[in-house]
Write a protein that holds these residues in place. Sequence first.
Motif, PDB file in Angstrom:
ATOM      1  N   VAL A  97     -42.708 -64.959  66.496  1.00 44.23           N
ATOM      2  CA  VAL A  97     -41.699 -65.171  65.450  1.00 44.23           C
ATOM      3  C   VAL A  97     -40.296 -64.959  66.010  1.00 44.23           C
ATOM      4  CG1 VAL A  97     -40.801 -64.246  63.275  1.00 44.23           C
ATOM      5  CG2 VAL A  97     -43.243 -64.715  63.510  1.00 44.23           C
ATOM      6  N   VAL A  98     -40.109 -63.928  66.830  1.00 45.94           N
ATOM      7  CA  VAL A  98     -38.809 -63.679  67.456  1.00 45.94           C
ATOM      8  C   VAL A  98     -38.446 -64.842  68.382  1.00 45.94           C
ATOM      9  CG1 VAL A  98     -37.548 -62.192  69.075  1.00 45.94           C
ATOM     10  CG2 VAL A  98     -38.933 -61.170  67.261  1.00 45.94           C
ATOM     11  N   PHE A  99     -39.416 -65.274  69.187  1.00 41.49           N
ATOM     12  CA  PHE A  99     -39.184 -66.400  70.094  1.00 41.49           C
ATOM     13  C   PHE A  99     -38.859 -67.665  69.296  1.00 41.49           C
ATOM     14  CE2 PHE A  99     -40.594 -69.974  72.728  1.00 41.49           C
ATOM     15  CZ  PHE A  99     -39.833 -69.742  73.867  1.00 41.49           C
ATOM     16  N   ALA A 100     -39.572 -67.901  68.196  1.00 44.05           N
ATOM     17  CA  ALA A 100     -39.332 -69.074  67.355  1.00 44.05           C
ATOM     18  C   ALA A 100     -37.930 -69.031  66.757  1.00 44.05           C
ATOM     19  CB  ALA A 100     -40.385 -69.166  66.258  1.00 44.05           C
ATOM     20  N   GLY A 101     -37.462 -67.836  66.397  1.00 43.28           N
ATOM     21  CA  GLY A 101     -36.099 -67.712  65.880  1.00 43.28           C
ATOM     22  C   GLY A 101     -35.072 -68.140  66.906  1.00 43.28           C
ATOM     23  N   THR A 102     -35.270 -67.737  68.151  1.00 35.79           N
ATOM     24  CA  THR A 102     -34.367 -68.140  69.234  1.00 35.79           C
ATOM     25  C   THR A 102     -34.459 -69.641  69.485  1.00 35.79           C
ATOM     26  OG1 THR A 102     -34.632 -65.962  70.242  1.00 35.79           O
ATOM     27  CG2 THR A 102     -33.759 -67.708  71.648  1.00 35.79           C
ATOM     28  N   ALA A 103     -35.682 -70.153  69.495  1.00 36.10           N
ATOM     29  CA  ALA A 103     -35.869 -71.592  69.693  1.00 36.10           C
ATOM     30  C   ALA A 103     -35.230 -72.388  68.559  1.00 36.10           C
ATOM     31  CB  ALA A 103     -37.360 -71.914  69.792  1.00 36.10           C
ATOM     32  N   ALA A 104     -35.330 -71.884  67.329  1.00 38.18           N
ATOM     33  CA  ALA A 104     -34.731 -72.572  66.179  1.00 38.18           C
ATOM     34  C   ALA A 104     -33.212 -72.623  66.312  1.00 38.18           C
ATOM     35  CB  ALA A 104     -35.138 -71.878  64.881  1.00 38.18           C
ATOM     36  N   GLN A 105     -32.609 -71.534  66.797  1.00 42.46           N
ATOM     37  CA  GLN A 105     -31.156 -71.532  67.000  1.00 42.46           C
ATOM     38  C   GLN A 105     -30.762 -72.613  68.000  1.00 42.46           C
ATOM     39  OE1 GLN A 105     -30.437 -67.484  68.247  1.00 42.46           O
ATOM     40  NE2 GLN A 105     -29.703 -66.898  66.216  1.00 42.46           N
ATOM     41  N   ALA A 106     -31.487 -72.687  69.095  1.00 44.77           N
ATOM     42  CA  ALA A 106     -31.185 -73.698  70.117  1.00 44.77           C
ATOM     43  C   ALA A 106     -31.399 -75.109  69.571  1.00 44.77           C
ATOM     44  CB  ALA A 106     -32.055 -73.473  71.348  1.00 44.77           C
ATOM     45  N   LEU A 107     -32.462 -75.298  68.824  1.00 42.48           N
ATOM     46  CA  LEU A 107     -32.750 -76.616  68.272  1.00 42.48           C
ATOM     47  C   LEU A 107     -31.720 -77.009  67.215  1.00 42.48           C
ATOM     48  CD1 LEU A 107     -34.579 -79.046  68.379  1.00 42.48           C
ATOM     49  CD2 LEU A 107     -36.148 -77.875  66.832  1.00 42.48           C
ATOM     50  N   ARG A 108     -31.299 -76.060  66.367  1.00 45.96           N
ATOM     51  CA  ARG A 108     -30.246 -76.341  65.381  1.00 45.96           C
ATOM     52  C   ARG A 108     -28.958 -76.764  66.081  1.00 45.96           C
ATOM     53  NH1 ARG A 108     -32.247 -71.744  62.638  1.00 45.96           N
ATOM     54  NH2 ARG A 108     -30.623 -70.464  63.566  1.00 45.96           N
ATOM     55  N   LEU A 109     -28.602 -76.061  67.143  1.00 49.45           N
ATOM     56  CA  LEU A 109     -27.405 -76.413  67.902  1.00 49.45           C
ATOM     57  C   LEU A 109     -27.544 -77.804  68.513  1.00 49.45           C
ATOM     58  CD1 LEU A 109     -24.640 -75.624  69.007  1.00 49.45           C
ATOM     59  CD2 LEU A 109     -25.810 -74.511  70.920  1.00 49.45           C
ATOM     60  N   SER A 110     -28.705 -78.086  69.076  1.00 42.29           N
ATOM     61  CA  SER A 110     -28.947 -79.396  69.667  1.00 42.29           C
ATOM     62  C   SER A 110     -28.854 -80.509  68.620  1.00 42.29           C
ATOM     63  CB  SER A 110     -30.330 -79.407  70.320  1.00 42.29           C
ATOM     64  OG  SER A 110     -30.614 -80.651  70.877  1.00 42.29           O
ATOM     65  N   LEU A 111     -29.432 -80.277  67.445  1.00 43.81           N
ATOM     66  CA  LEU A 111     -29.348 -81.263  66.361  1.00 43.81           C
ATOM     67  C   LEU A 111     -27.907 -81.459  65.903  1.00 43.81           C
ATOM     68  CD1 LEU A 111     -32.455 -80.233  64.232  1.00 43.81           C
ATOM     69  CD2 LEU A 111     -32.186 -82.340  65.551  1.00 43.81           C
ATOM     70  N   ARG A 112     -27.169 -80.367  65.836  1.00 44.88           N
ATOM     71  CA  ARG A 112     -25.775 -80.466  65.428  1.00 44.88           C
ATOM     72  C   ARG A 112     -24.952 -81.250  66.441  1.00 44.88           C
ATOM     73  NH1 ARG A 112     -22.380 -75.092  63.909  1.00 44.88           N
ATOM     74  NH2 ARG A 112     -21.424 -75.994  62.066  1.00 44.88           N
ATOM     75  N   ILE A 113     -25.178 -80.997  67.721  1.00 45.13           N
ATOM     76  CA  ILE A 113     -24.473 -81.732  68.772  1.00 45.13           C
ATOM     77  C   ILE A 113     -24.835 -83.212  68.724  1.00 45.13           C
ATOM     78  CG2 ILE A 113     -24.333 -82.052  71.288  1.00 45.13           C
ATOM     79  CD1 ILE A 113     -24.544 -78.953  71.489  1.00 45.13           C
ATOM     80  N   ALA A 114     -26.117 -83.515  68.554  1.00 42.76           N
ATOM     81  CA  ALA A 114     -26.545 -84.916  68.479  1.00 42.76           C
ATOM     82  C   ALA A 114     -25.923 -85.615  67.276  1.00 42.76           C
ATOM     83  CB  ALA A 114     -28.068 -84.996  68.412  1.00 42.76           C
ATOM     84  N   THR A 115     -25.858 -84.930  66.147  1.00 47.46           N
ATOM     85  CA  THR A 115     -25.252 -85.507  64.944  1.00 47.46           C
ATOM     86  C   THR A 115     -23.770 -85.771  65.168  1.00 47.46           C
ATOM     87  OG1 THR A 115     -26.844 -84.380  63.536  1.00 47.46           O
ATOM     88  CG2 THR A 115     -24.813 -85.105  62.484  1.00 47.46           C
ATOM     89  N   LEU A 116     -23.091 -84.817  65.785  1.00 43.70           N
ATOM     90  CA  LEU A 116     -21.663 -85.000  66.062  1.00 43.70           C
ATOM     91  C   LEU A 116     -21.426 -86.103  67.081  1.00 43.70           C
ATOM     92  CD1 LEU A 116     -20.454 -81.288  66.042  1.00 43.70           C
ATOM     93  CD2 LEU A 116     -20.054 -83.049  64.306  1.00 43.70           C
ATOM     94  N   ASP A 117     -22.306 -86.234  68.071  1.00 48.44           N
ATOM     95  CA  ASP A 117     -22.185 -87.329  69.035  1.00 48.44           C
ATOM     96  C   ASP A 117     -22.303 -88.680  68.342  1.00 48.44           C
ATOM     97  OD1 ASP A 117     -21.769 -85.733  71.240  1.00 48.44           O
ATOM     98  OD2 ASP A 117     -23.845 -85.843  71.968  1.00 48.44           O
ATOM     99  N   LEU A 118     -23.238 -88.802  67.410  1.00 50.36           N
ATOM    100  CA  LEU A 118     -23.378 -90.051  66.656  1.00 50.36           C
ATOM    101  C   LEU A 118     -22.139 -90.331  65.815  1.00 50.36           C
ATOM    102  CD1 LEU A 118     -27.094 -89.814  65.451  1.00 50.36           C
ATOM    103  CD2 LEU A 118     -26.155 -91.381  67.160  1.00 50.36           C
ATOM    104  N   LEU A 119     -21.604 -89.288  65.192  1.00 50.39           N
ATOM    105  CA  LEU A 119     -20.397 -89.446  64.390  1.00 50.39           C
ATOM    106  C   LEU A 119     -19.231 -89.906  65.254  1.00 50.39           C
ATOM    107  CD1 LEU A 119     -18.887 -89.144  61.699  1.00 50.39           C
ATOM    108  CD2 LEU A 119     -18.514 -86.740  62.296  1.00 50.39           C
TER     109      LEU A 119
END
Length: 191
Positions: A97-119
């Motif tokens: 669960v702790v590892f998943a929390g860290t992975a989720a943070q990285a994935l959220r950041l990656s999704l945000r960067i990808a969304t901003l790149d598309l914009l």
Amino acid sequence: MTEAEPPKLASISAVRRLPVLCRMSRGRQGLPEWHDPVRCHDPTDQRWPHLSKNLAASGACSVLGVPLELGKDSSAALNFFAPATGLFTDAAIDEAVVFAGTAAQALRLSLRIATLDLLVRDLKAAMEHRSAIDLASGVIMEQNQCSRGEAFAMLLQASQNRNEKLHEVAEGIIKAKTDTRGRTSITNFDD
């Protein structure tokens, strides 16, 4: 495995063999919306027959699925596969669960960067084509004695009718307005 060696929860080869076993996304394959880790210790577990069948075929005896909190528009899970039952203890789940929390943070950041790149890409394209669209709107305004909004609506309608991109229709109007020697020609805009 020796006594000093902790049990392995998954091996790279097991993960490579099981890339699509546990698609625990909401609403898929009868899986419920879930927020807590899901542990399956038995490859014959009938809650998810497709998953159980693939687990048994791959040699994995248990799986732990931990949801990743990504926000309201996205969902994902981190899945751990084990070659034996009983390896997903409460302590192992807490670590997952702790590892998943860290992975989720990285994935959220990656999704945000990808969304901003598309914009950014969309905004750059809009800026590149804005001049042509504005010029074509001006041509239509002059020819049809209409407002800018009406001219843009005509341009948009022509784009939809022709199944062409708006900037392509605009560039065609500008090209038709000026011939190859740069002289102004008369174009009727009926579409």
